[in-house]
Design a protein around this motif. Structure first.
Motif: not given
Length: 374
Positions: A265-284
Motif C-alpha cells: 500500500v505504501r509503495a503504490l501510494e508513492r506512484i507518480d500519477w494523479p490519484k484521481a486517475r488511478l484505479d487500484i484493485k487488491f484482489i483477495c
C-alpha cells in the motif's frame, strides 16, 4: 424486470462545472488553496474538482455522500443488500463507471444514485419540481454501489471467469493440456527412447548428455551476445504537462500476503500519477481474512478497492486477475505482485512508450530488480 438498470452518466469537467464545483466546496468550508489545487488538477487530468478533493483525502466519501443525501432530502444507504438488486445483463457496467442502480426495497422499486457537486443544483431543482421522486430515490456512495454489484453477480462472474476461455477459445485454454494427436506423438517418442536405451544404453546416455549440454551452452551464449552487442533503447521522455491523462487500473492479486500488505500500500501510494486517475484493485480470496485485515489496517486511499474472489474453481493468480478485470475502468492496466515495490515514475515511463509507439505496442515489461533483505 424489463426496465433499464443502467443509465449513461452525465458529462463533467466543463469550465462552468469546475467553477460551480469550486464555489460549492468553498462554501462548504474547504480552504481556497486546496480548492485551487483541485481546479488545476481537474483541468490537467480531465477530471472534476470533487474527484480531486476525494483523491487528496480532503473529503471522506462516506461522510460526503451522506451529507449530499441530507442536502437533497433523500435517504442514505451506507450498505446495499445484494439480494435486492434487479439483475440485468449490463449490471457489471457499474463496476467500471458511476451510474444509478435499481433495487427492490420493501416491495417498492428504488433507484440508488451517487450525486455529484456538478449536478447537485440540477438534482435539487428536479426534486422540487417533482416531489414524488423522493419516494423512489436513495443515495449511496459509488463504493457502496460497486460493493453490492460485486457481491450480487459473483456466482455468475466467477463461473464465466473460470470457463469462458475454454468455451469460446478452447485452443488457447490451458485446461486441455494435450490434444489426442499430441499425446500420441509424445507417447510414440517415449516408446522409441525406451527402445533405443535398452538396445544401446551407453550411446543413448552420451547422446542425450551432449544434446542437453549444447542446448544450455547455446542459451548462455545467446545471453552473452545480447549483453555484449545489444543496444538499450533511449529512455522515454516523461510527459508531465500532458492534458487529460488516462486512467490506470492497477491489479494486484494477493493470497496469504498479510506480511507485505502494508509495504504494498505504501509503495503504490508513492506512484507518480494523479490519484484521481488511478484505479487500484487488491484482489483477495474471500477466505483470506488476514490479508484483507492487513490491507484495511494500512488505510489505502479512496482510489483503492478490495475485491473478494469467490471460492470456486482453482485458486490461482490468473483466475484472480481475470475476475478483477471485470471492474477495470482504466485505459491502461498494470499488474503487480504483492511483494513488488514499483519505481514511482514507472507508469509515466510506460505511458511515454505507449504514446510514442505506432499503435502496435500492446504490452510493456518493466525491469525487475531482485532484493532479499532476509
Amino acid at each position: 424486470s424489463g426496465r433499464k438498470a443502467v443509465a449513461e452518466p452525465p458529462s463533467l469537467s466543463t469550465p462552468d462545472d469546475l467553477q460551480a464545483e469550486a464555489a460549492f466546496f468553498r462554501a462548504c468550508g474547504i480552504g481556497k488553496p486546496s480548492v485551487a489545487r483541485a481546479i488545476e488538477g481537474a483541468r490537467t487530468n480531465g477530471s472534476s474538482v470533487e474527484s480531486e478533493l476525494i483523491a487528496a483525502r480532503l473529503i471522506k466519501p462516506d461522510i460526503y455522500y451522506r451529507w449530499l443525501a441530507q442536502y437533497l432530502e433523500l435517504p442514505f444507504l451506507d450498505r446495499i443488500d445484494p439480494r435486492s438488486i434487479l439483475a440485468a445483463p449490463s449490471i457489471d457496467a457499474l463496476l467500471r463507471r458511476h451510474g444509478p442502480l435499481r433495487i427492490v426495497d420493501r416491495e417498492r422499486l428504488l433507484t440508488v444514485i451517487s450525486p455529484s457537486a456538478a449536478t447537485l443544483q440540477r438534482e435539487r431543482c428536479r426534486l422540487a419540481e417533482r416531489p414524488a421522486l423522493r419516494s423512489r430515490l436513495a443515495v449511496a456512495s459509488p463504493a457502496a454501489i460497486r460493493a453490492a454489484v460485486w457481491s450480487a453477480g459473483e456466482a455468475a462472474r466467477v463461473r464465466c471467469t473460470t470457463s469462458a476461455l475454454e468455451e469460446k477459445r478452447r485452443e488457447h485454454s490451458a485446461r486441455t493440456v494435450l490434444t489426442g494427436f499430441q499425446g500420441f506423438c509424445i507417447g510414440l517418442a517415449l516408446c522409441a527412447l525406451i527402445a533405443v536405451s535398452l538396445a544401446w544404453p551407453v550411446e543413448t546416455l552420451v547422446g542425450v548428455h551432449l544434446k542437453m549440454t549444447a542446448f544450455f551452452l547455446s542459451a548462455s551464449l545467446l545471453r552473452l551476445l545480447a549483453a555484449a552487442f545489444g543496444k538499450r533503447p533511449d529512455p522515454p521522455t516523461l510527459p508531465r504537462d500532458t492534458k487529460g491523462l488516462p486512467v490506470y487500473t492497477i491489479l494486484v492479486a494477493l493470497k496469504d500476503e498479510a506480511e507485505v500488505a502494508g509495504q504494498l500500500v505504501r509503495a503504490l501510494e508513492r506512484i507518480d500519477w494523479p490519484k484521481a486517475r488511478l484505479d487500484i484493485k487488491f484482489i483477495c480470496e474471500k477466505s483470506d481474512t488476514a490479508t484483507v485485515a492487513a490491507l484495511r489496517a494500512a488505510n489505502p486511499g479512496p482510489q483503492c478497492e478490495i475485491i473478494f474472489v469467490p471460492d470456486y474453481g482453482p485458486r490461482t493468480k490468473p483466475k484472480a486477475l481475470a475476475y478483477g478485470m471485470a471492474g477495470a475502468r482504466g485505459d491502461y492496466v498494470a499488474l503487480y505482485d504483492a511483494e513488488d515495490i514499483p519505481a514511482p515514475a514507472q507508469l509515466r515511463e510506460a505511458f511515454a512508450i505507449f504514446s510514442a509507439s505506432d499503435g502496435k505496442v500492446g504490452c510493456v515489461q518493466a525491469p525487475l530488480v531482485v532484493s532479499n533483505f532476509r
